[in-house]
Design a protein around this motif. Structure first.
Motif, short mmCIF file in Angstrom:
data_model
loop_
_atom_site.label_atom_id
_atom_site.label_comp_id
_atom_site.label_asym_id
_atom_site.label_seq_id
_atom_site.Cartn_x
_atom_site.Cartn_y
_atom_site.Cartn_z
N GLY A 1 0.81 -1.21 0.00
CA GLY A 1 0.00 0.00 0.00
C GLY A 1 0.84 1.26 0.00
N ALA A 2 2.13 1.10 -0.18
CA ALA A 2 3.04 2.26 -0.17
C ALA A 2 2.72 3.21 -1.32
CB ALA A 2 4.48 1.79 -0.29
N GLN A 3 2.90 4.48 -1.06
CA GLN A 3 2.75 5.50 -2.09
C GLN A 3 4.10 5.93 -2.63
OE1 GLN A 3 0.52 8.62 -0.23
NE2 GLN A 3 -1.33 7.39 -0.12
N THR A 4 5.16 5.56 -1.91
CA THR A 4 6.52 5.96 -2.28
C THR A 4 7.46 4.78 -2.11
OG1 THR A 4 6.07 8.19 -1.47
CG2 THR A 4 8.37 7.63 -1.84
N LEU A 5 8.30 4.57 -3.11
CA LEU A 5 9.34 3.55 -3.06
C LEU A 5 10.66 4.27 -2.83
CD1 LEU A 5 10.38 0.65 -3.50
CD2 LEU A 5 10.40 1.12 -5.95
N LEU A 6 11.34 3.94 -1.72
CA LEU A 6 12.60 4.59 -1.37
C LEU A 6 13.78 3.72 -1.75
CD1 LEU A 6 11.75 5.86 2.22
CD2 LEU A 6 11.60 7.11 0.07
N THR A 7 14.84 4.37 -2.20
CA THR A 7 16.07 3.68 -2.52
C THR A 7 17.25 4.60 -2.22
OG1 THR A 7 17.36 2.56 -4.23
CG2 THR A 7 15.94 4.35 -4.97
N ASP B 1 1.46 0.40 -10.78
CA ASP B 1 0.86 1.70 -10.48
C ASP B 1 1.84 2.80 -10.89
OD1 ASP B 1 -0.34 3.96 -9.49
OD2 ASP B 1 -0.38 3.28 -7.40
N LYS B 2 1.53 3.47 -11.98
CA LYS B 2 2.45 4.50 -12.47
C LYS B 2 2.47 5.73 -11.56
CE LYS B 2 -0.79 6.58 -15.70
NZ LYS B 2 -1.02 6.96 -17.08
N ASN B 3 1.55 5.78 -10.59
CA ASN B 3 1.53 6.90 -9.65
C ASN B 3 2.43 6.67 -8.44
OD1 ASN B 3 -0.37 8.48 -11.13
ND2 ASN B 3 -1.95 7.06 -10.46
N LEU B 4 3.02 5.49 -8.35
CA LEU B 4 3.96 5.21 -7.27
C LEU B 4 5.17 6.13 -7.42
CD1 LEU B 4 4.66 3.22 -4.90
CD2 LEU B 4 5.95 1.91 -6.58
N LYS B 5 5.50 6.84 -6.35
CA LYS B 5 6.64 7.76 -6.40
C LYS B 5 7.91 7.00 -6.05
CE LYS B 5 3.88 11.70 -5.07
NZ LYS B 5 2.88 11.68 -4.03
N VAL B 6 9.00 7.38 -6.68
CA VAL B 6 10.31 6.81 -6.38
C VAL B 6 11.20 7.95 -5.90
CG1 VAL B 6 12.30 5.58 -7.31
CG2 VAL B 6 10.02 5.06 -8.18
N LYS B 7 11.73 7.78 -4.69
CA LYS B 7 12.56 8.85 -4.11
C LYS B 7 13.83 8.29 -3.51
CE LYS B 7 9.19 12.33 -2.97
NZ LYS B 7 8.87 13.37 -2.02
N ASP B 8 14.81 9.15 -3.47
CA ASP B 8 16.07 8.85 -2.78
C ASP B 8 15.81 8.91 -1.28
OD1 ASP B 8 19.08 8.75 -2.55
OD2 ASP B 8 18.66 10.68 -1.59
N LEU B 9 16.36 7.97 -0.55
CA LEU B 9 16.15 7.87 0.89
C LEU B 9 16.54 9.16 1.62
CD1 LEU B 9 15.46 6.23 3.43
CD2 LEU B 9 17.80 5.36 3.39
N VAL B 10 17.71 9.69 1.32
CA VAL B 10 18.19 10.89 2.01
C VAL B 10 17.29 12.08 1.70
CG1 VAL B 10 20.12 12.50 2.24
CG2 VAL B 10 20.55 10.05 2.09
N THR B 11 16.85 12.22 0.46
CA THR B 11 15.95 13.30 0.08
C THR B 11 14.64 13.19 0.84
OG1 THR B 11 16.94 13.41 -2.11
CG2 THR B 11 14.76 14.39 -1.86
N TYR B 12 14.12 11.97 0.93
CA TYR B 12 12.86 11.75 1.63
C TYR B 12 12.99 12.14 3.10
CZ TYR B 12 8.77 9.37 3.50
OH TYR B 12 7.58 9.08 4.14
N VAL B 13 14.06 11.73 3.75
CA VAL B 13 14.27 12.07 5.16
C VAL B 13 14.39 13.58 5.31
CG1 VAL B 13 15.87 11.87 7.11
CG2 VAL B 13 15.27 9.85 5.78
N ALA B 14 15.16 14.22 4.45
CA ALA B 14 15.35 15.67 4.53
C ALA B 14 14.03 16.42 4.35
CB ALA B 14 16.36 16.13 3.48
N GLU B 15 13.18 15.94 3.44
CA GLU B 15 11.89 16.57 3.20
C GLU B 15 10.95 16.44 4.40
OE1 GLU B 15 11.61 15.90 -1.65
OE2 GLU B 15 10.46 14.59 -0.31
N ASN B 16 11.17 15.42 5.22
CA ASN B 16 10.26 15.16 6.32
C ASN B 16 10.82 15.51 7.70
OD1 ASN B 16 7.76 13.83 5.12
ND2 ASN B 16 9.44 12.87 4.04
N LEU B 17 11.95 16.19 7.73
CA LEU B 17 12.50 16.67 9.00
C LEU B 17 11.73 17.89 9.47
CD1 LEU B 17 16.37 16.49 8.48
CD2 LEU B 17 14.99 15.09 10.02
N GLU B 18 11.50 17.96 10.75
CA GLU B 18 10.86 19.14 11.31
C GLU B 18 11.90 20.21 11.55
OE1 GLU B 18 8.34 18.43 14.65
OE2 GLU B 18 7.49 16.64 13.76
N ASP B 19 11.49 21.45 11.37
CA ASP B 19 12.41 22.59 11.59
C ASP B 19 12.68 22.78 13.05
OD1 ASP B 19 12.72 23.13 8.91
OD2 ASP B 19 10.93 24.40 8.87
#
Length: 65
Positions: free
Chosen positions: A18-24, A47-65
């Motif tokens: 059920g993931a919406q994002t595949l991390l690598t 599912d062509k809507n599945l997002k593929v993201k870099d792990l480090v980018t994903y973590v950086a995007e989800n860090l709280e300020d």
């Protein structure tokens, strides 16, 4: 090719969770997953809507300020 089969399997496994994002952490894998989703998704039942993201980018995007 075996690598294409492996990409399809990994994408299907992500979809089954059920993931919406595949991390690598691998830039080459990221490129190949995106390519597979953009060119062969419909014919392979992916599912062509599945997002593929870099792990480090994903973590950086989800860090709280």
């Amino acid at each position: 090719a075996l690598s294409e089969i492996m990409r399809h399997d990994r994408i299907k496994q992500a979809m089954e969770t059920g993931a919406q994002t595949l991390l690598t952490a691998c830039p080459k894998c990221q490129m190949h997953f995106r390519c597979t989703l953009s060119t062969k998704a419909e014919e392979s039942g992916l599912d062509k809507n599945l997002k593929v993201k870099d792990l480090v980018t994903y973590v950086a995007e989800n860090l709280e300020d």
